[in-house]
Scaffold this active site. Structure first.
Site, PDB file in Angstrom:
ATOM      1  N   CYS A   1      -7.960  -0.163   7.534  1.00  0.00           N
ATOM      2  CA  CYS A   1      -7.823  -1.269   6.532  1.00  0.00           C
ATOM      3  C   CYS A   1      -6.448  -1.952   6.589  1.00  0.00           C
ATOM      4  O   CYS A   1      -6.074  -1.996   7.759  1.00  0.00           O
ATOM      5  CB  CYS A   1      -8.188  -0.404   5.051  1.00  0.00           C
ATOM      6  SG  CYS A   1      -6.404   0.728   4.866  1.00  0.00           S
TER       7      CYS A   1
ATOM      8  N   ASN B   1      -3.458   1.158   5.338  1.00  0.00           N
ATOM      9  CA  ASN B   1      -3.367   2.529   5.327  1.00  0.00           C
ATOM     10  C   ASN B   1      -2.820   3.275   4.330  1.00  0.00           C
ATOM     11  O   ASN B   1      -2.442   4.392   4.495  1.00  0.00           O
ATOM     12  CB  ASN B   1      -2.964   2.809   6.667  1.00  0.00           C
ATOM     13  CG  ASN B   1      -3.300   4.194   7.385  1.00  0.00           C
ATOM     14  OD1 ASN B   1      -2.723   4.805   7.990  1.00  0.00           O
ATOM     15  ND2 ASN B   1      -4.544   4.690   6.857  1.00  0.00           N
TER      16      ASN B   1
ATOM     17  N   CYS C   1      -4.831   2.953   0.736  1.00  0.00           N
ATOM     18  CA  CYS C   1      -5.887   3.174  -0.110  1.00  0.00           C
ATOM     19  C   CYS C   1      -7.370   3.477   0.685  1.00  0.00           C
ATOM     20  O   CYS C   1      -7.617   4.539   0.563  1.00  0.00           O
ATOM     21  CB  CYS C   1      -6.078   1.815  -0.844  1.00  0.00           C
ATOM     22  SG  CYS C   1      -4.641   1.467  -1.737  1.00  0.00           S
ATOM     23  N   ARG C   2      -7.954   2.515   1.236  1.00  0.00           N
ATOM     24  CA  ARG C   2      -9.157   2.716   1.579  1.00  0.00           C
ATOM     25  C   ARG C   2      -9.391   3.605   3.006  1.00  0.00           C
ATOM     26  O   ARG C   2     -10.173   4.388   2.717  1.00  0.00           O
ATOM     27  CB  ARG C   2      -9.970   1.086   1.711  1.00  0.00           C
ATOM     28  CG  ARG C   2      -9.969   0.590   0.648  1.00  0.00           C
ATOM     29  CD  ARG C   2     -10.243  -1.084   0.813  1.00  0.00           C
ATOM     30  NE  ARG C   2      -9.225  -1.697   1.525  1.00  0.00           N
ATOM     31  CZ  ARG C   2      -9.102  -2.922   2.219  1.00  0.00           C
ATOM     32  NH1 ARG C   2     -10.243  -3.782   2.053  1.00  0.00           N
ATOM     33  NH2 ARG C   2      -8.175  -3.498   2.457  1.00  0.00           N
ATOM     34  N   SER C   3      -8.669   3.317   3.854  1.00  0.00           N
ATOM     35  CA  SER C   3      -8.880   4.077   5.150  1.00  0.00           C
ATOM     36  C   SER C   3      -8.528   5.609   4.940  1.00  0.00           C
ATOM     37  O   SER C   3      -8.957   6.276   5.392  1.00  0.00           O
ATOM     38  CB  SER C   3      -8.289   3.476   6.372  1.00  0.00           C
ATOM     39  OG  SER C   3      -7.112   3.299   6.243  1.00  0.00           O
TER      40      SER C   3
ATOM     41  N   ASP D   1     -10.760  -4.411  -1.572  1.00  0.00           N
ATOM     42  CA  ASP D   1      -9.405  -3.846  -1.704  1.00  0.00           C
ATOM     43  C   ASP D   1      -8.927  -3.519  -3.256  1.00  0.00           C
ATOM     44  O   ASP D   1      -8.974  -4.276  -3.820  1.00  0.00           O
ATOM     45  CB  ASP D   1      -8.542  -5.161  -1.068  1.00  0.00           C
ATOM     46  CG  ASP D   1      -7.084  -4.625  -1.182  1.00  0.00           C
ATOM     47  OD1 ASP D   1      -6.776  -3.541  -1.360  1.00  0.00           O
ATOM     48  OD2 ASP D   1      -6.294  -5.394  -0.291  1.00  0.00           O
TER      49      ASP D   1
HETATM   50  P1  4NP Z   1      -5.291  -0.653   1.809  1.00  0.00           P
HETATM   51  O1  4NP Z   1      -5.044  -1.535   0.563  1.00  0.00           O
HETATM   52  O2  4NP Z   1      -5.866  -1.804   2.749  1.00  0.00           O
HETATM   53  O3  4NP Z   1      -6.871  -0.156   1.406  1.00  0.00           O
HETATM   54  O4  4NP Z   1      -4.496   0.431   2.224  1.00  0.00           O
HETATM   55  C1  4NP Z   1      -3.673  -2.153   0.468  1.00  0.00           C
HETATM   56  C2  4NP Z   1      -2.413  -1.666   0.405  1.00  0.00           C
HETATM   57  C3  4NP Z   1      -1.550  -2.253   0.516  1.00  0.00           C
HETATM   58  C4  4NP Z   1      -1.554  -3.789   0.580  1.00  0.00           C
HETATM   59  C5  4NP Z   1      -2.710  -4.302   0.441  1.00  0.00           C
HETATM   60  C6  4NP Z   1      -3.795  -3.436   0.434  1.00  0.00           C
HETATM   61  N1  4NP Z   1      -0.327  -4.420   0.377  1.00  0.00           N
HETATM   62  O5  4NP Z   1      -0.423  -5.832   0.450  1.00  0.00           O
HETATM   63  O6  4NP Z   1       0.827  -4.027   0.582  1.00  0.00           O
END
Ligand code: 4NP
Length: 162
Positions: free
Chosen positions: A11, A14, A16-18, A129
């Site tokens: 993702c 790294n 939340c989703r992955s 997201d």
């Molecule tokens: P992820 O979510 O891609 O599912 O881990 C996010 C985590 C952090 C951010 C964006 C999405 N950020 O902008 O910091």
């Protein structure tokens, strides 16, 4: 002994989703008795959260469903991951494009696809997201990840005759 199959979930952050895909799939693989046969990891295309534990909201949601992701630590996707993994699965189209920009070879492109290509109910093909939204977004992500990981495991079992 045949080589293990290596699966990487990717993702943006790294956190939340992955990581939840990593934790859920790892647990399903273990429950199926396939831990030595399927290797699971996750990474983010961005570097902001390298070394961080998963987002507390994602950890709580996973915990409610009996999955502990607290020991995972974020790392950034790198081009060498194309050599180390057999299946590189992107959570959204932006993650997919960012990885494909690093591909050096058609074999790298061929093993890289959207995670929700495996979802029996794929919606728009992306895992939304949840980072800037409320708690419901994390539950939605969990449910998508849970059923997609079930389908992915079935596909790998069929393809590799585990
Ligand atoms: P992820 O979510 O891609 O599912 O881990 C996010 C985590 C952090 C951010 C964006 C999405 N950020 O902008 O910091």
């Amino acid at each position: 002994m045949t080589q293990p199959v290596r699966v990487l979930f990717v993702c943006l952050g790294n956190i939340c989703r992955s990581p939840v895909a990593d934790g859920v799939f790892r647990q399903k693989v273990a429950e199926a008795g396939l831990s030595g046969k399927i290797i699971v990891d996750s990474a983010g295309t961005g570097s902001w959260h390298v070394g961080h534990a998963p987002d507390a909201r994602m950890m709580r949601t996973a915990e409610r469903h009996g999955v502990d992701i607290s020991r995972l630590r974020a790392r950034q996707f790198e081009a060498s991951d194309f050599e180390r993994f057999d299946h590189v699965l992107a959570m959204d189209r932006s993650n997919l494009a960012d990885m494909l920009a690093l591909a050096r070879d058609t074999s790298h492109e061929d093993k890289t696809r959207l995670f929700r290509d495996h979802d029996p109910d794929p919606g728009d093909g992306q895992v939304p997201d949840p980072y800037y939204g409320g708690d419901q977004g994390f539950e939605t992500v969990y449910n998508i990840v849970d059923r997609t990981c079930d389908a992915l495991l079935e596909e790998l079992r069929a393809r590799h005759e585990f």
